[in-house]
Write an enzyme that holds these catalytic residues in place. Structure first.
Site, PDB file in Angstrom:
ATOM      1  N   ASP A   1       9.059   3.531  12.366  1.00  0.00           N
ATOM      2  CA  ASP A   1       9.543   2.489  11.463  1.00  0.00           C
ATOM      3  C   ASP A   1      11.013   2.686  11.135  1.00  0.00           C
ATOM      4  O   ASP A   1      11.432   3.768  10.706  1.00  0.00           O
ATOM      5  CB  ASP A   1       8.705   2.506  10.182  1.00  0.00           C
ATOM      6  CG  ASP A   1       8.955   1.288   9.314  1.00  0.00           C
ATOM      7  OD1 ASP A   1       9.113   0.194   9.872  1.00  0.00           O
ATOM      8  OD2 ASP A   1       8.975   1.435   8.078  1.00  0.00           O
TER       9      ASP A   1
ATOM     10  N   ARG B   1      -2.888 -36.252  10.479  1.00  0.00           N
ATOM     11  CA  ARG B   1      -2.052 -35.250   9.842  1.00  0.00           C
ATOM     12  C   ARG B   1      -2.655 -33.849   9.933  1.00  0.00           C
ATOM     13  O   ARG B   1      -1.939 -32.879  10.200  1.00  0.00           O
ATOM     14  CB  ARG B   1      -1.811 -35.641   8.374  1.00  0.00           C
ATOM     15  CG  ARG B   1      -0.976 -34.640   7.556  1.00  0.00           C
ATOM     16  CD  ARG B   1       0.226 -34.093   8.286  1.00  0.00           C
ATOM     17  NE  ARG B   1       1.068 -35.116   8.883  1.00  0.00           N
ATOM     18  CZ  ARG B   1       1.936 -34.888   9.856  1.00  0.00           C
ATOM     19  NH1 ARG B   1       2.077 -33.666  10.373  1.00  0.00           N
ATOM     20  NH2 ARG B   1       2.668 -35.860  10.337  1.00  0.00           N
TER      21      ARG B   1
ATOM     22  N   LYS C   1      -0.435   4.413   6.870  1.00  0.00           N
ATOM     23  CA  LYS C   1       0.936   4.169   6.458  1.00  0.00           C
ATOM     24  C   LYS C   1       1.365   5.201   5.424  1.00  0.00           C
ATOM     25  O   LYS C   1       0.593   6.078   5.031  1.00  0.00           O
ATOM     26  CB  LYS C   1       1.050   2.741   5.926  1.00  0.00           C
ATOM     27  CG  LYS C   1       0.569   1.691   6.938  1.00  0.00           C
ATOM     28  CD  LYS C   1       0.918   0.292   6.542  1.00  0.00           C
ATOM     29  CE  LYS C   1       2.350   0.001   6.898  1.00  0.00           C
ATOM     30  NZ  LYS C   1       2.715  -1.419   6.681  1.00  0.00           N
TER      31      LYS C   1
ATOM     32  N   LYS D   1       0.678  -9.966   8.856  1.00  0.00           N
ATOM     33  CA  LYS D   1       1.452 -10.865   7.984  1.00  0.00           C
ATOM     34  C   LYS D   1       1.198 -12.306   8.429  1.00  0.00           C
ATOM     35  O   LYS D   1       2.069 -12.996   8.971  1.00  0.00           O
ATOM     36  CB  LYS D   1       2.932 -10.499   8.041  1.00  0.00           C
ATOM     37  CG  LYS D   1       3.215  -9.109   7.484  1.00  0.00           C
ATOM     38  CD  LYS D   1       4.673  -8.715   7.668  1.00  0.00           C
ATOM     39  CE  LYS D   1       4.917  -7.306   7.142  1.00  0.00           C
ATOM     40  NZ  LYS D   1       6.306  -6.857   7.369  1.00  0.00           N
TER      41      LYS D   1
ATOM     42  N   GLU E   1       2.031   5.707  10.902  1.00  0.00           N
ATOM     43  CA  GLU E   1       3.416   5.291  10.685  1.00  0.00           C
ATOM     44  C   GLU E   1       4.271   6.495  10.294  1.00  0.00           C
ATOM     45  O   GLU E   1       3.881   7.294   9.428  1.00  0.00           O
ATOM     46  CB  GLU E   1       3.482   4.239   9.576  1.00  0.00           C
ATOM     47  CG  GLU E   1       4.895   3.794   9.238  1.00  0.00           C
ATOM     48  CD  GLU E   1       4.947   2.850   8.050  1.00  0.00           C
ATOM     49  OE1 GLU E   1       6.047   2.374   7.733  1.00  0.00           O
ATOM     50  OE2 GLU E   1       3.897   2.578   7.435  1.00  0.00           O
TER      51      GLU E   1
END
Length: 299
Positions: A236, A119, A186, A154, A215
């Protein structure tokens, strides 16, 4: 938990050739096996299978897809069974596209050990192959353009290196591994620093020659980022028309600045986005939402 063997030297060399750290892989597998075994044993296998029984198993794809993680699955089996008690042969290479029914690898090992490791080996192999399969779909959609599909941070905690490896197997490219090997300024960083230019200067002062990406969410921001000295600019949530304008503006100002499109992108719009001339398409779903590829182990 039963004693685990170290990953054998030949498998460690194979993992290194994949761009993975064998020590990190071994630690990850140990943690994963502990979830199953704790401080005890595999009760069912110990009760139903004689200690000296050996079995032969075949890893078989149940779906069409792109494979990633075979050396890792092999390492799981070798750590549980011991390299001397397990022979694992990889029939194909990671990155291969396969049809349903394709044999991926076979193993001859202690049956108890094989069932105990099954597994964990499949969890990793199915997940990484799912990432590679989704990435391959994006790579196919971008074929013939300059754009490359690129991952993000992510990722599943603890699995980043493996998931980014799977992206490479699927034909994608990696963004930064973490927060220290490249800078991405960002919107919140810009707010904290006061301006794009100030944010860029402060990153340069601290980190020297690392790549700095900024960004932006409009063309004015793009101009400011390029003028500040950004190596890359993340555009973005731009529309396709705005991306075309951004590429033209970039080419006018400083053609060696890479443009990365992000935000709300889908496979259905991938080719249109790539046709604008952007260099990268950032896709978080490669790692945070990829469905597993169904693979089984047939004893």
């Amino acid at each position: 938990m039963n004693d685990l063997s170290p990953i054998p030297a030949a498998r460690r060399a194979q993992l290194s050739a994949c761009g993975l750290d064998p020590d990190s892989v071994e630690r990850l597998i140990t943690v994963a096996l502990r979830e199953d075994l704790g401080d005890g044993t595999d009760i069912t296998s110990a009760a139903t299978v004689d200690r000296d029984h050996r079995g032969r198993g075949h890893f078989v794809a149940r779906q069409r897809g792109t494979i990633a993680g075979l050396p890792i699955a092999a390492a799981v089996i070798e750590m549980v069974c011991g390299a001397r008690r397990a022979e694992v042969e990889l029939v194909i290479d990671d990155g291969s596209a396969v049809d349903a029914g394709a044999e991926l690898a076979w193993v001859d090992a202690s049956t108890r050990g094989l069932l105990t490791s099954e597994r964990t080996a499949l969890n990793l192999l199915c997940h990484l192959s799912g990432v590679a399969t989704l990435t391959a779909r994006w790579a196919d959609a971008l074929a013939g353009t300059r754009a490359q599909v690129r991952d993000t941070r992510k990722t599943t905690p603890g699995l980043r290196a493996l998931e980014k490896y799977a992206v490479r197997c699927g034909g994608g490219v990696n963004h930064r591994m973490g927060l220290s090997d490249a800078a991405l300024v960002k919107d919140n960083h810009i707010v904290a620093a006061g301006s794009v230019g100030n944010a860029f200067r402060r990153v340069r002062e601290l980190a020297g020659t690392v790549s700095v990406e900024i960004e932006v969410d409009d063309l004015d921001g793009l101009v400011e980022a390029i003028e500040a000295g950004a190596d890359e600019v993340l555009i973005d949530n731009f529309t396709v028309a705005e991306m075309c304008a951004a590429v033209a503006l970039r080419d006018d100002m400083r053609g060696n600045v890479a443009l990365e499109a992000s935000g709300g992108l889908t496979l259905e719009t991938a080719s249109a986005v790539a046709a604008t001339g952007v260099d990268y398409i950032a896709v978080g779903e490669l790692t945070h939402s990829a469905p597993v590829l169904d693979i089984g182990l047939d004893l």
